[in-house]
Design an enzyme around this catalytic site. Sequence first.
Site, PDB file in Angstrom:
ATOM      1  N   HIS A 200       0.904  -1.166   0.103  1.00 46.45           N
ATOM      2  CA  HIS A 200      -0.192   0.034  -0.159  1.00 46.45           C
ATOM      3  C   HIS A 200       0.721   1.214  -0.024  1.00 46.45           C
ATOM      4  O   HIS A 200       0.163   2.336   0.397  1.00 46.45           O
ATOM      5  CB  HIS A 200      -0.875  -0.140   1.293  1.00 46.45           C
ATOM      6  CG  HIS A 200      -2.349   0.083   0.853  1.00 46.45           C
ATOM      7  ND1 HIS A 200      -3.087   1.290   0.649  1.00 46.45           N
ATOM      8  CD2 HIS A 200      -3.292  -0.910   0.302  1.00 46.45           C
ATOM      9  CE1 HIS A 200      -4.261   1.009   0.368  1.00 46.45           C
ATOM     10  NE2 HIS A 200      -4.363  -0.437   0.073  1.00 46.45           N
TER      11      HIS A 200
ATOM     12  N   ASP B 115      -7.769   4.358   8.835  1.00 44.46           N
ATOM     13  CA  ASP B 115      -9.020   4.301   8.186  1.00 44.46           C
ATOM     14  C   ASP B 115      -9.155   2.982   7.416  1.00 44.46           C
ATOM     15  O   ASP B 115     -10.237   2.618   7.188  1.00 44.46           O
ATOM     16  CB  ASP B 115      -9.054   5.615   7.258  1.00 44.46           C
ATOM     17  CG  ASP B 115      -9.480   6.655   8.119  1.00 44.46           C
ATOM     18  OD1 ASP B 115     -10.133   6.680   9.354  1.00 44.46           O
ATOM     19  OD2 ASP B 115      -9.296   7.921   7.568  1.00 44.46           O
TER      20      ASP B 115
ATOM     21  N   GLU C  91     -13.648  13.022  12.794  1.00 44.17           N
ATOM     22  CA  GLU C  91     -12.736  13.128  11.468  1.00 44.17           C
ATOM     23  C   GLU C  91     -13.659  14.401  10.771  1.00 44.17           C
ATOM     24  O   GLU C  91     -14.929  14.195  10.839  1.00 44.17           O
ATOM     25  CB  GLU C  91     -12.616  12.014  10.614  1.00 44.17           C
ATOM     26  CG  GLU C  91     -11.377  11.111  10.974  1.00 44.17           C
ATOM     27  CD  GLU C  91     -10.844  10.235   9.922  1.00 44.17           C
ATOM     28  OE1 GLU C  91     -11.613  10.325   8.836  1.00 44.17           O
ATOM     29  OE2 GLU C  91     -10.350   9.202  10.325  1.00 44.17           O
TER      30      GLU C  91
END
Length: 542
Positions: free
Chosen positions: A112, A174, A285
Site C-alpha cells: 500500500h 481508516d 474526522e
Amino acid sequence: MIIHKPSISSAKQSNVIFSRSCTVLLLCCISIKLSLSFSIVPSSSLNSLNLHGYFTFEKNEFAARDFGNQFHSLPFAVLHPKKVSDIASTIRHVWQMGPTSGLTVSARGHGHSLQGQAQAPQGIVVNMESLTGQEMQIHNDGALPYVDVSSGELWINILHECLKYGLAPKSWTDYLHLTVGGTLSNAGISGQAFRHGPQISNVRQLEVVTGKGEVVVCSEEKNADLFHGVLGGLGQFGIITRARILLETAPKMVKWIRVLYSDFSTFVRDQEHLISSEKTFDYVEGLVIVNKTGLINNWRSSFNPQDPEQASRFVSDGKTLFCLELTKNFDPDEDTDTDKEIEKLLSGLSYIKSTLFVTEVTYVEFLDRVHAAEMKLRSKGLWDLPHPWLNLLVPRTNIHTFAEGIFGNILTDTNNGPVLVYPVNKSKWDNRTSFVTPGGEEGEDIFYLVAFLPAAIPSAAAGGGNGSLQNLLNLNKRILKFCETEKLGVKQYLPYYTTQEEWRAHYGPRRWEAFVQRKSAYDPLSILAPGQRIFQKSISVL
C-alpha cells in the site's frame, strides 16, 4: 641513415588515444564489476543460504507494484520468509558482502505504499506477508492487555482475533487491510488518534532485524534508541518482524453520525472543542466537500436523516462544505442512554441542523468501512488505478490560511476522491520516535492532518480532464507551492522527496542529525529501504 622524430602533435595525439583507451578499459572493468555485484554473485550466493523460506528470481512483478501505481521497479529477487531468521540471514549476507555489492533490501507488506517506498530496484524485496503463519498471542492477565503479532499480519485479522477475547487495539488507520510493520514504520493515524495517539504510540515492544542482520528485541526499557528510531522510521534502521500492541475492551456497536458546515472557522472550532473535551465522541474526522452533486441523497443509502423533510431541501451543488464525522461506541446490553449522551454532545456544536444524519453499525462494520467501498470499486475496475495522494500535517495557527488558499480556489472540486481535515492532540505523540510533527517539539498543542486522496481515472486522462494523473500531480505541486510561499510550516505525512536536502529540511537540523546517527549505527551500509530515497548505498567498484 635518416631518423624521423615524431612530431609534437603526433605525440599528443598518441597520448590522448592512450588515455582514452585506459578510460574505456576502466569503465569496462567498472561495468563488469557492477554487473557481477548485481547479478552473478547475488544469485549464486543467495541460493546458497540455508533458509526455511525461499527466494524467487522470476515472476516478481507484484513486488514492483503498489497502491500508488506510479513507480514500478523490479527487484533482483523476492524473499518469502517462513521465519525471522530467514530475514536476518539474508540481510547479514548482504552486509557481509560489503560495499562491493549493490544489493539493497526492502520490506513489503500489503503493497500500500504510494510512491515506490517498499520497492528495491534490482535489490531484494522481503514479502512480509509470508510470516503470517505465526500465531498471535493475546495476553489479558493484567491492567494493560496486549497482543504479540507478526509484522506481516493485517490489522483486520488482528481485530477479528482480539474480538474473540472481547478486546481490540486502541488506535487504527481508516483502512485495516494494511500490515502492522507498514503502519508502524510510518505512524498509523485515524479519527481515534486525538484520544489514543497514533498506532506508534500504542506499542510496548518490537522485534527488529537491523541493517547488519542482527535480531534485536527493543522497548522503552531495552534498546530504547532503536525502539524509538524504528517507530515512524520509514524502514531506515531495521525491519520490524514482531510487535506487541496495546489493547482495550472492544465495544460492540457504534452510533455513526454526519453533519455539515458551511463555514470553515465554525467547523474547526467545533472539532477542536471535541478533541479537547473530557466527555466527547470516540472518533472525530472531518471532510471537505467541494461542488458535490446530490450529496444528501447519497447519504440516504446508509444514513437516516434526523429531519427528512428539511434534509431533502438541502442543496450541495456549487458549494464548499465541511462534513464532521463522529462516532459513539456503545454496548446494547448495558443500561446506558447513548442517544441522550449524543444529543447533549451535539447540542454544543454549530452545524447546519437540517444535515444531521445517523446510522447504527457494529464496531467491525465501522472500522472496516473502507474495505466495503473497496469491493465496490474493484467490481467496477476502479481500484487498481494511480493514486497520487498527498498527506499534509498543518500547524493549528496556519490552518485558516491553508483553507482559504486551497479549498474552493486551488481545489475546485472533490469528485476525484475524499479530502480529510481533522485535528489531533500533539501530547499523544512521542517526540522520541522518528516521526516529525509540524512546529517542532515545543510547538502548538494541536495540529491538523489534511489528506488529499484522489484516484486518477483513465478516461479523464484521455480527455485531459481534471481527474487525469498529470492534472492531479500538478494540483499537488500547486498545493505544496502555496504552503512553501506562505511559509505555513507544513510537514508531509507518508513523505516523498527525491533529494537528501529535502529530507534534511523535512526533519530539521537537530532531528536530521539524530536520524543520520541512527542510520550509521543500525544500517551503516544503507542496505535498507532504498525506495524511500533518503540514503543511497555507496558502492565500491575497485
